[in-house]
Design a protein around this motif. Sequence first.
Motif, PDB file in Angstrom:
ATOM      1  N   HIS A 150       1.303  -1.329  -0.104  1.00  0.00           N
ATOM      2  CA  HIS A 150       0.123   0.510  -0.102  1.00  0.00           C
ATOM      3  C   HIS A 150       0.554   1.013  -0.310  1.00  0.00           C
ATOM      4  O   HIS A 150       2.099   1.316   0.182  1.00  0.00           O
ATOM      5  CB  HIS A 150      -1.168  -0.267   1.412  1.00  0.00           C
ATOM      6  N   ASP A 151       0.294   2.017  -0.644  1.00  0.00           N
ATOM      7  CA  ASP A 151       0.689   3.468  -0.773  1.00  0.00           C
ATOM      8  C   ASP A 151       0.544   4.185   0.734  1.00  0.00           C
ATOM      9  O   ASP A 151       0.420   4.912   0.897  1.00  0.00           O
ATOM     10  CB  ASP A 151       0.593   4.122  -1.732  1.00  0.00           C
ATOM     11  N   VAL A 152       2.070   4.350   1.085  1.00  0.00           N
ATOM     12  CA  VAL A 152       2.268   5.285   2.593  1.00  0.00           C
ATOM     13  C   VAL A 152       3.395   5.816   2.190  1.00  0.00           C
ATOM     14  O   VAL A 152       4.859   5.387   2.990  1.00  0.00           O
ATOM     15  CB  VAL A 152       1.821   4.672   3.971  1.00  0.00           C
ATOM     16  N   VAL A 153       3.403   7.326   2.905  1.00  0.00           N
ATOM     17  CA  VAL A 153       4.824   7.974   3.573  1.00  0.00           C
ATOM     18  C   VAL A 153       4.626   8.544   5.157  1.00  0.00           C
ATOM     19  O   VAL A 153       3.680   9.283   5.509  1.00  0.00           O
ATOM     20  CB  VAL A 153       4.934   9.018   2.566  1.00  0.00           C
ATOM     21  N   VAL A 154       5.300   8.499   5.744  1.00  0.00           N
ATOM     22  CA  VAL A 154       5.406   8.506   7.117  1.00  0.00           C
ATOM     23  C   VAL A 154       6.611   9.792   7.435  1.00  0.00           C
ATOM     24  O   VAL A 154       7.320   9.471   6.870  1.00  0.00           O
ATOM     25  CB  VAL A 154       5.755   7.397   7.372  1.00  0.00           C
ATOM     26  N   CYS A 155       5.975  10.598   7.755  1.00  0.00           N
ATOM     27  CA  CYS A 155       6.380  11.977   7.212  1.00  0.00           C
ATOM     28  C   CYS A 155       6.712  12.278   8.530  1.00  0.00           C
ATOM     29  O   CYS A 155       6.068  12.752   9.602  1.00  0.00           O
ATOM     30  CB  CYS A 155       5.527  12.999   6.913  1.00  0.00           C
ATOM     31  N   ARG A 156       8.630  12.328   8.979  1.00  0.00           N
ATOM     32  CA  ARG A 156       8.581  13.042  10.507  1.00  0.00           C
ATOM     33  C   ARG A 156       8.835  14.225  10.460  1.00  0.00           C
ATOM     34  O   ARG A 156       9.920  14.583   9.655  1.00  0.00           O
ATOM     35  CB  ARG A 156       9.704  11.675  10.934  1.00  0.00           C
ATOM     36  N   ALA A 157       8.789  14.928  11.761  1.00  0.00           N
ATOM     37  CA  ALA A 157       8.858  16.468  11.523  1.00  0.00           C
ATOM     38  C   ALA A 157       8.970  16.695  12.993  1.00  0.00           C
ATOM     39  O   ALA A 157       9.147  16.002  14.404  1.00  0.00           O
ATOM     40  CB  ALA A 157       7.428  17.445  11.661  1.00  0.00           C
ATOM     41  N   ALA A 158      10.559  17.998  12.803  1.00  0.00           N
ATOM     42  CA  ALA A 158      11.155  17.756  14.594  1.00  0.00           C
ATOM     43  C   ALA A 158      10.129  18.781  15.271  1.00  0.00           C
ATOM     44  O   ALA A 158       9.469  18.672  14.640  1.00  0.00           O
ATOM     45  CB  ALA A 158      11.800  19.111  14.224  1.00  0.00           C
ATOM     46  N   ASP A 159      10.462  19.205  16.700  1.00  0.00           N
ATOM     47  CA  ASP A 159       9.467  19.917  17.576  1.00  0.00           C
ATOM     48  C   ASP A 159       8.726  20.925  16.386  1.00  0.00           C
ATOM     49  O   ASP A 159       9.420  22.087  16.075  1.00  0.00           O
ATOM     50  CB  ASP A 159      10.201  20.171  18.498  1.00  0.00           C
ATOM     51  N   PHE A 160       7.429  21.383  17.229  1.00  0.00           N
ATOM     52  CA  PHE A 160       7.046  21.650  16.084  1.00  0.00           C
ATOM     53  C   PHE A 160       6.860  23.540  16.431  1.00  0.00           C
ATOM     54  O   PHE A 160       7.612  23.516  18.008  1.00  0.00           O
ATOM     55  CB  PHE A 160       5.470  22.075  16.395  1.00  0.00           C
ATOM     56  N   LEU A 161       7.288  24.290  15.928  1.00  0.00           N
ATOM     57  CA  LEU A 161       7.451  26.077  16.125  1.00  0.00           C
ATOM     58  C   LEU A 161       6.608  27.028  14.872  1.00  0.00           C
ATOM     59  O   LEU A 161       6.877  26.516  13.792  1.00  0.00           O
ATOM     60  CB  LEU A 161       9.174  26.490  16.126  1.00  0.00           C
ATOM     61  N   GLY A 162       5.962  27.387  15.511  1.00  0.00           N
ATOM     62  CA  GLY A 162       4.845  28.740  15.030  1.00  0.00           C
ATOM     63  C   GLY A 162       3.280  28.570  15.100  1.00  0.00           C
ATOM     64  O   GLY A 162       2.570  27.673  15.824  1.00  0.00           O
ATOM     65  N   PRO A 163       2.857  28.792  14.489  1.00  0.00           N
ATOM     66  CA  PRO A 163       1.220  28.918  14.834  1.00  0.00           C
ATOM     67  C   PRO A 163       0.502  27.744  15.146  1.00  0.00           C
ATOM     68  O   PRO A 163       0.690  26.382  14.165  1.00  0.00           O
ATOM     69  CB  PRO A 163       0.921  29.790  13.109  1.00  0.00           C
ATOM     70  N   GLY A 164      -0.047  27.761  15.809  1.00  0.00           N
ATOM     71  CA  GLY A 164      -0.815  25.908  16.167  1.00  0.00           C
ATOM     72  C   GLY A 164       0.105  26.261  17.142  1.00  0.00           C
ATOM     73  O   GLY A 164      -0.554  24.611  17.817  1.00  0.00           O
ATOM     74  N   ALA A 165       1.133  26.175  17.887  1.00  0.00           N
ATOM     75  CA  ALA A 165       1.851  24.932  19.013  1.00  0.00           C
ATOM     76  C   ALA A 165       2.163  25.549  19.820  1.00  0.00           C
ATOM     77  O   ALA A 165       3.038  26.414  20.074  1.00  0.00           O
ATOM     78  CB  ALA A 165       3.626  24.910  17.719  1.00  0.00           C
ATOM     79  N   SER A 166       0.874  25.353  20.439  1.00  0.00           N
ATOM     80  CA  SER A 166       1.094  26.513  21.943  1.00  0.00           C
ATOM     81  C   SER A 166       2.133  25.237  23.155  1.00  0.00           C
ATOM     82  O   SER A 166       2.124  25.360  23.808  1.00  0.00           O
ATOM     83  CB  SER A 166      -0.880  25.730  22.308  1.00  0.00           C
ATOM     84  N   LEU A 167       2.448  24.117  22.556  1.00  0.00           N
ATOM     85  CA  LEU A 167       2.873  23.618  23.098  1.00  0.00           C
ATOM     86  C   LEU A 167       4.256  23.030  22.899  1.00  0.00           C
ATOM     87  O   LEU A 167       4.551  23.466  21.856  1.00  0.00           O
ATOM     88  CB  LEU A 167       1.990  21.413  23.488  1.00  0.00           C
ATOM     89  N   GLY A 168       5.142  22.227  23.715  1.00  0.00           N
ATOM     90  CA  GLY A 168       6.096  22.184  23.421  1.00  0.00           C
ATOM     91  C   GLY A 168       7.842  22.543  23.292  1.00  0.00           C
ATOM     92  O   GLY A 168       7.335  23.212  24.877  1.00  0.00           O
ATOM     93  N   ILE A 169       8.697  22.853  23.437  1.00  0.00           N
ATOM     94  CA  ILE A 169       9.945  22.941  24.040  1.00  0.00           C
ATOM     95  C   ILE A 169       9.596  25.019  24.342  1.00  0.00           C
ATOM     96  O   ILE A 169      10.501  25.586  25.492  1.00  0.00           O
ATOM     97  CB  ILE A 169      11.155  22.971  23.111  1.00  0.00           C
ATOM     98  N   VAL A 170       8.973  25.467  23.019  1.00  0.00           N
ATOM     99  CA  VAL A 170       8.643  27.325  23.580  1.00  0.00           C
ATOM    100  C   VAL A 170       7.951  27.242  22.864  1.00  0.00           C
ATOM    101  O   VAL A 170       7.520  27.543  21.507  1.00  0.00           O
ATOM    102  CB  VAL A 170       9.390  27.776  22.756  1.00  0.00           C
ATOM    103  N   PRO A 171       6.862  27.493  23.555  1.00  0.00           N
ATOM    104  CA  PRO A 171       5.128  27.345  23.144  1.00  0.00           C
ATOM    105  C   PRO A 171       4.893  28.756  22.281  1.00  0.00           C
ATOM    106  O   PRO A 171       5.527  30.311  22.022  1.00  0.00           O
ATOM    107  CB  PRO A 171       3.832  27.811  24.048  1.00  0.00           C
ATOM    108  N   TRP A 172       4.929  28.780  20.643  1.00  0.00           N
ATOM    109  CA  TRP A 172       4.237  29.945  20.248  1.00  0.00           C
ATOM    110  C   TRP A 172       4.204  30.962  20.645  1.00  0.00           C
ATOM    111  O   TRP A 172       3.683  32.764  19.975  1.00  0.00           O
ATOM    112  CB  TRP A 172       3.695  29.289  18.657  1.00  0.00           C
ATOM    113  N   PRO A 173       2.934  31.289  21.720  1.00  0.00           N
ATOM    114  CA  PRO A 173       1.955  32.399  22.046  1.00  0.00           C
ATOM    115  C   PRO A 173       3.349  32.681  23.092  1.00  0.00           C
ATOM    116  O   PRO A 173       3.236  34.291  22.841  1.00  0.00           O
ATOM    117  CB  PRO A 173       0.916  32.011  22.980  1.00  0.00           C
ATOM    118  N   ALA A 174       4.180  32.069  24.061  1.00  0.00           N
ATOM    119  CA  ALA A 174       5.086  32.986  24.407  1.00  0.00           C
ATOM    120  C   ALA A 174       6.009  33.127  23.490  1.00  0.00           C
ATOM    121  O   ALA A 174       6.957  34.501  23.818  1.00  0.00           O
ATOM    122  CB  ALA A 174       6.254  32.072  25.183  1.00  0.00           C
ATOM    123  N   VAL A 175       6.638  33.217  22.186  1.00  0.00           N
ATOM    124  CA  VAL A 175       7.465  33.303  21.337  1.00  0.00           C
ATOM    125  C   VAL A 175       6.500  34.904  20.558  1.00  0.00           C
ATOM    126  O   VAL A 175       7.363  35.811  20.101  1.00  0.00           O
ATOM    127  CB  VAL A 175       7.633  32.705  20.126  1.00  0.00           C
TER     128      VAL A 175
END
Length: 323
Positions: A150-175
């Motif tokens: 079956h056709d599948v591509v697993v796209c792995r991303a680094a930690d999110f930063l930017g619009p919508g990323a309210s959690l994580g190492i540095v939340p976007w609202p704090a930035v």
Amino acid sequence: MSAAPTAVLGASGQVGRLVLDALVAAGHEAVAVGRTAPRDAPAGVTVRVVPSYDGGALTDALTGCGAVVATLGLPYRSTVWAAQWAPLVAAVTAACRGTGLPLTFLDNVYVYGDAREPLRETTPLRPCSRKGEARLAGWHVLAAHADAGHDVVVCRAADFLGPGASLGIVPWPAVVAAAGAGRPALPWLGDPDAPHSFALTTEVAAALVQVALDPSMRTDTVLHLPAVEPTTGRALADALGRVRTDGRTVRLRALRSPVVRAAALVNGAAREQAEMMYQVEHEQLVDDSVVRALGWSAPRTTVADVAALAHARAERDARVSRP
């Protein structure tokens, strides 16, 4: 590329909503699928709410679509991930198998564990956390789906930063707050001098659309999404200070592992973060050279670009809040 609409699973989430925007901006039809309807979905997007991802409801929701982009999430608790992540992935792959639709699946880099070299698509999978083990179980489901043809591509991303990323190492609202008026401190988990790779959420969304709809991007089962130029907490704070119009510096408030472990004794969120501190107490870099070689042509986003984006958002918020 199919003229049929692209289904976005988890369309109410932080990245799923941005994928809808990216599809519409590129002139593609989109179907938002999830257990809740996204707020303020772009005009023209079809919304299909399913009671759960199990059984035939999801298969029915995918009827008439030409591709699937899955941006699924669960509450950030290891017990929930251990119990629910692999079954959720299995339900999605079963629906794609039943409809014959290609699957583009958003994942993170937890499966690599505490690797001390740049993370590549070929890096061994050695998770060292309960959340990483849950992601590995989900990967086995996706790999079996691919092995079955079956056709599948697993796209792995680094930690999110930017619009919508309210959690994580540095939340976007704090930035955004640090880029605006006043003297807010910029919170940072881990060593503020350890270089770290982030993925800008808007780029993640655009890249998922490109991978889903461009056959030349689907050459292997695993693909790392574009990453921002590696940065440190101190460099991000400096960049945010340079864009401020009041000339004030941005103070950095680093939360190191001993502090997080102490907080974990009384705080559930800190308990969940404690096992992930291996990511931020030393350098963690994500290699995105493959996706760039395949056709992701946008210039690499820099920490200065991130600061400018945050400043623009802070200025817009300030205008809205003025009487």
